[in-house]
Design a protein around this motif. Structure first.
Motif, mmCIF file in Angstrom:
data_model
loop_
_atom_site.group_PDB
_atom_site.id
_atom_site.type_symbol
_atom_site.label_atom_id
_atom_site.label_comp_id
_atom_site.label_asym_id
_atom_site.label_seq_id
_atom_site.Cartn_x
_atom_site.Cartn_y
_atom_site.Cartn_z
ATOM 1 N N UNK A 186 0.847 -1.186 0.000
ATOM 2 C CA UNK A 186 0.000 0.000 0.000
ATOM 3 C C UNK A 186 0.882 1.235 0.000
ATOM 4 N N UNK A 187 0.377 2.299 -0.563
ATOM 5 C CA UNK A 187 1.138 3.543 -0.585
ATOM 6 C C UNK A 187 1.398 4.024 0.838
ATOM 7 N N UNK A 188 2.611 4.463 1.077
ATOM 8 C CA UNK A 188 3.017 5.049 2.344
ATOM 9 C C UNK A 188 2.907 4.119 3.541
ATOM 10 N N UNK A 189 2.831 2.840 3.344
ATOM 11 C CA UNK A 189 2.865 1.889 4.447
ATOM 12 C C UNK A 189 3.616 0.658 3.962
ATOM 13 N N UNK A 190 4.596 0.231 4.735
ATOM 14 C CA UNK A 190 5.469 -0.857 4.313
ATOM 15 C C UNK A 190 5.107 -2.195 4.929
ATOM 16 N N UNK A 191 3.975 -2.287 5.621
ATOM 17 C CA UNK A 191 3.603 -3.531 6.291
ATOM 18 C C UNK A 191 3.514 -4.697 5.312
ATOM 19 N N UNK A 192 2.816 -4.502 4.231
ATOM 20 C CA UNK A 192 2.613 -5.588 3.279
ATOM 21 C C UNK A 192 3.919 -5.968 2.593
ATOM 22 N N UNK A 193 4.742 -4.979 2.246
ATOM 23 C CA UNK A 193 6.036 -5.268 1.624
ATOM 24 C C UNK A 193 6.919 -6.047 2.584
ATOM 25 N N UNK A 194 6.956 -5.630 3.849
ATOM 26 C CA UNK A 194 7.762 -6.334 4.839
ATOM 27 C C UNK A 194 7.318 -7.790 4.977
ATOM 28 N N UNK A 195 6.013 -8.001 5.061
ATOM 29 C CA UNK A 195 5.505 -9.361 5.240
ATOM 30 C C UNK A 195 5.798 -10.228 4.014
ATOM 31 N N UNK A 221 9.779 0.626 -2.656
ATOM 32 C CA UNK A 221 8.552 0.793 -3.437
ATOM 33 C C UNK A 221 7.341 1.009 -2.535
ATOM 34 N N UNK A 222 7.443 0.611 -1.279
ATOM 35 C CA UNK A 222 6.336 0.802 -0.340
ATOM 36 C C UNK A 222 6.494 2.074 0.482
ATOM 37 N N UNK A 223 7.532 2.850 0.190
ATOM 38 C CA UNK A 223 7.702 4.122 0.882
ATOM 39 C C UNK A 223 8.790 4.134 1.937
ATOM 40 N N UNK A 224 9.412 3.003 2.230
ATOM 41 C CA UNK A 224 10.496 2.968 3.217
ATOM 42 C C UNK A 224 11.761 3.539 2.593
ATOM 43 N N UNK A 225 12.621 4.073 3.438
ATOM 44 C CA UNK A 225 13.893 4.607 2.965
ATOM 45 C C UNK A 225 15.032 3.943 3.729
ATOM 46 N N UNK A 226 16.124 3.736 3.047
ATOM 47 C CA UNK A 226 17.293 3.126 3.686
ATOM 48 C C UNK A 226 17.848 4.095 4.723
ATOM 49 N N UNK A 227 18.040 3.614 5.929
ATOM 50 C CA UNK A 227 18.631 4.450 6.968
ATOM 51 C C UNK A 227 20.054 3.987 7.223
ATOM 52 N N UNK A 228 20.435 2.966 6.543
ATOM 53 C CA UNK A 228 21.792 2.433 6.576
ATOM 54 C C UNK A 228 21.995 1.761 5.242
ATOM 55 N N UNK A 229 23.117 1.178 5.053
ATOM 56 C CA UNK A 229 23.361 0.483 3.805
ATOM 57 C C UNK A 229 23.737 -0.952 4.137
ATOM 58 N N UNK A 230 23.761 -1.790 3.126
ATOM 59 C CA UNK A 230 24.116 -3.178 3.381
ATOM 60 C C UNK A 230 25.583 -3.197 3.782
ATOM 61 N N UNK A 231 25.794 -3.558 5.010
ATOM 62 C CA UNK A 231 27.147 -3.617 5.542
ATOM 63 C C UNK A 231 27.216 -4.848 6.428
#
Length: 182
Positions: free
Chosen positions: A22-31, A48-58
């Motif tokens: 859903x737009x602006x909610x990442x619940x469904x993408x996370x699940x 694509x669900x509106x979440x932003x990276x707060x870190x990078x793959x490390x």
């Protein structure tokens, strides 16, 4: 339909029928992020669900900020070097209203009980609380390699959360134990 029933239905549908977020909610993408998915694909699905990276793959880890059930959330992912995603977690912020926080936790718990079987909720000492506070915890083991843990710390409902997962009252963690992180 009451707000609690709608929330329970939403959580259940997100768990049982993962589709586009859903737009602006990442619940469904996370699940719907599945074990074995690459870090790049997991990050793209969450973005694509509106979440932003707060870190990078490390060192096999990725952290992101977004919302879960329209509440601020921090998402954490860990990846096996060759096999992909093996751990995902969401840490959900408090509304500041203990009844609303408890209702969301109870809806998650009921949805997990419906999907994975009924388990007993246990009160346990919170390892991060030096004053001896308790956390409510339920753990499901749908198969020999998967552990799902849901916890709720009622003492955190009146605090304003910062960017630390530990300051958020509701934690939902999926862990695939067959693969280690390295």
């Amino acid at each position: 339909m009451s707000a609690l029933k709608r929330l329970l239905l939403t959580v259940l549908l997100c768990t049982l029928f993962p589709v586009s977020a859903w737009a602006n909610d990442s619940a469904e993408a996370f699940m719907s992020v599945t074990f074995g998915l690459s870090a790049a694909r997991a990050q793209k699905r969450m973005e694509q669900s509106g979440a932003t990276a707060s870190g990078y793959v490390r060192e096999g880890q990725l952290s992101m900020k977004g919302s879960f059930e329209y509440r601020p959330a921090i998402f954490g992912f860990r990846f096996h070097a060759k096999k992909g995603l093996n751990h995902k977690a969401v840490y959900i912020a408090s509304t500041g209203n203990p009844q609303e926080d408890r209702a969301l936790y109870d809806a998650f718990r009921e949805a997990c009980n419906i999907q994975f079987g009924v388990v007993e909720e246990r009160a346990a000492p919170d390892p991060r609380d030096k004053k001896g506070g308790l956390v409510l915890r339920s753990t499901w083991k749908p198969n020999k390699d998967t552990v799902i843990s849901l916890s709720y710390n009622p003492a955190l409902t009146n605090r304003v959360p910062n960017d630390s997962p530990a300051s958020r009252p509701i934690h939902l963690i999926y862990n695939y134990t067959k693969w280690t992180t390295q």
